[in-house]
Design a protein around this motif. Structure first.
Motif, PDB file in Angstrom:
ATOM      1  N   TRP A 246     -25.123  23.584  35.287  1.00  0.00           N
ATOM      2  CA  TRP A 246     -24.388  24.445  34.378  1.00  0.00           C
ATOM      3  C   TRP A 246     -23.721  25.615  35.101  1.00  0.00           C
ATOM      4  CZ3 TRP A 246     -22.437  23.940  29.758  1.00  0.00           C
ATOM      5  CH2 TRP A 246     -22.933  22.937  28.938  1.00  0.00           C
ATOM      6  N   ARG A 249     -20.541  24.392  36.448  1.00  0.00           N
ATOM      7  CA  ARG A 249     -19.555  24.276  35.366  1.00  0.00           C
ATOM      8  C   ARG A 249     -18.986  25.645  34.981  1.00  0.00           C
ATOM      9  NH1 ARG A 249     -19.194  20.206  31.350  1.00  0.00           N
ATOM     10  NH2 ARG A 249     -21.240  19.430  31.991  1.00  0.00           N
ATOM     11  N   ILE A 250     -19.866  26.658  34.925  1.00  0.00           N
ATOM     12  CA  ILE A 250     -19.450  28.002  34.532  1.00  0.00           C
ATOM     13  C   ILE A 250     -18.564  28.633  35.602  1.00  0.00           C
ATOM     14  CG2 ILE A 250     -20.274  30.326  33.992  1.00  0.00           C
ATOM     15  CD1 ILE A 250     -20.861  28.151  31.863  1.00  0.00           C
ATOM     16  N   SER A 272     -16.457  32.944  31.028  1.00  0.00           N
ATOM     17  CA  SER A 272     -16.564  31.507  31.240  1.00  0.00           C
ATOM     18  C   SER A 272     -17.830  30.968  30.590  1.00  0.00           C
ATOM     19  CB  SER A 272     -16.575  31.185  32.739  1.00  0.00           C
ATOM     20  OG  SER A 272     -16.692  29.790  32.950  1.00  0.00           O
ATOM     21  N   ASN A 276     -17.765  28.369  27.445  1.00  0.00           N
ATOM     22  CA  ASN A 276     -18.426  27.074  27.574  1.00  0.00           C
ATOM     23  C   ASN A 276     -19.382  26.820  26.419  1.00  0.00           C
ATOM     24  OD1 ASN A 276     -18.246  25.170  30.183  1.00  0.00           O
ATOM     25  ND2 ASN A 276     -17.591  27.240  30.734  1.00  0.00           N
TER      26      ASN A 276
END
Length: 347
Positions: A246, A249-250, A272, A276
């Motif tokens: 994660w 992804r962030i 972000s 998300n």
């Protein structure tokens, strides 16, 4: 457990060409609109060559996200899945998530993929549940971070107004509630999950699958109990792998923005994280259209040159979405071909 209603014996039934086309068209249309409204002639002259290598870093971070996700799947399977199988499962999961509505998601394909890799359906379902639980725990910890950070930073852009603030608040409450219920079902009372599955498959439209699902529900309960009895160190390692996935992804939107122009790094990362979380409730296939809009709302005000907003959205979606579709399509095709081989062998 609504995803169990999908016929996972046929991989083609998990993928809709209509949703794939809609997802791509929505994404392209939204990006085209953003570029049209924000592009300024000559803006590309302000690109700094010294920052562009950041796009390579963004690509590496995107691949690291896949690696950490595969490591989590492999760890939860207690290494019954090898690295190649784990990566295939994640890529197929990502692809299906990218081309289906959020109410369906990629879990049915991930479950199917793990069964084709040699796991029982019940075991695969339990791994998916445990993986989702880890994500929900992460969300539950991220929300207080956002709330505290909101005292010092404008984490939620003022541009979204009161409706946006209320929506984010409801999202936080919903995620925390779901995390609590899922933790209870997986870690405390797996029998409750089995009862829900049995109840759902007593519905008339699903009753014909009841006998098979009841057997697999027993497997799911058994494996969920085994996972629940693991030591704290097991949960912590799995949670670490989930967290790293994660964080990658962030970090991706911020890395893309910083590859073009200077921006407030901490605020960009916090936004972000918030956006998300907001992605989770975008109803379109793969979130297309909505996620691009959220990127503009959350990251756009941080980009000093408006003409770069469209370029940032485009580069971010190429790395986070279109590459995933390409790799995921190859992985999903592999599973479809495996099914064809099995049918021919039976004939």
């Amino acid at each position: 457990m609504s995803s169990e209603s999908v016929n996972i014996s046929q991989p083609q039934s998990l993928i809709s060409r209509k949703y794939l086309i809609i997802s791509i068209l929505l994404s392209l249309a939204t990006m085209a609109g953003v570029i049209y409204w924000t592009y300024t002639p000559g803006v590309l002259e302000f690109l700094s060559k010294s920052r562009l290598p950041g796009l390579i870093i963004a690509l590496v971070v995107s691949l690291l996200r896949v690696w950490f996700s595969a490591a989590k799947i492999r760890f939860l399977s207690e290494k019954k899945l090898d690295w190649y199988a784990s990566v295939r499962v994640v890529l197929a999961w990502d692809f299906t998530s990218a081309v289906t509505p959020s109410t369906i998601g990629g879990a049915p394909m991930a479950t199917y993929a793990m069964t084709k890799e040699g796991l029982k359906l019940g075991d695969s379902g339990a791994i998916i549940l445990y993986g989702v639980l880890l994500d929900q725990i992460w969300f539950a910890l991220a929300i207080p971070i956002l709330l505290v950070s909101g005292i010092f930073y404008e984490v939620v852009p003022p541009e979204i107004g009161l409706v946006g603030d209320v929506s984010m608040g409801l999202l936080y409450v919903g995620l925390l509630s779901y995390a609590g219920l899922l933790a209870y079902g997986v870690l405390v009372n797996p029998t409750a999950i089995k009862r829900v599955v049995k109840f759902v498959f007593k519905l008339p439209v699903l009753r014909r699958m009841g006998d098979k699902v009841e057997e697999e529900a027993e497997n799911l309960e058994e494996y969920a109990q085994q996972l629940g009895q693991k030591p704290l160190s097991f949960l912590l390692k799995a949670f670490f792998l989930s967290t790293m996935s994660w964080l990658a992804r962030i970090a991706l939107p911020t890395i893309v923005v910083l590859s073009l122009l200077p921006a407030p790094e901490v605020l960009s990362v916090l936004r972000s994280l918030a956006m998300n979380l907001a992605f989770l409730v975008v109803p379109t296939p793969g979130g297309s259209g909505g996620v691009e809009g959220l990127f503009v709302l959350f990251q756009g005000p941080l980009i000093s040159r408006e003409g770069f907003i469209g370029l940032a959205v485009f580069l971010w979606r190429i790395i986070s979405y279109y590459i995933s579709i390409g790799l995921g399509m190859m992985a999903t095709t592999w599973y479809v071909n495996q099914k064809v081989v099995e049918i021919k062998a039976q004939d």
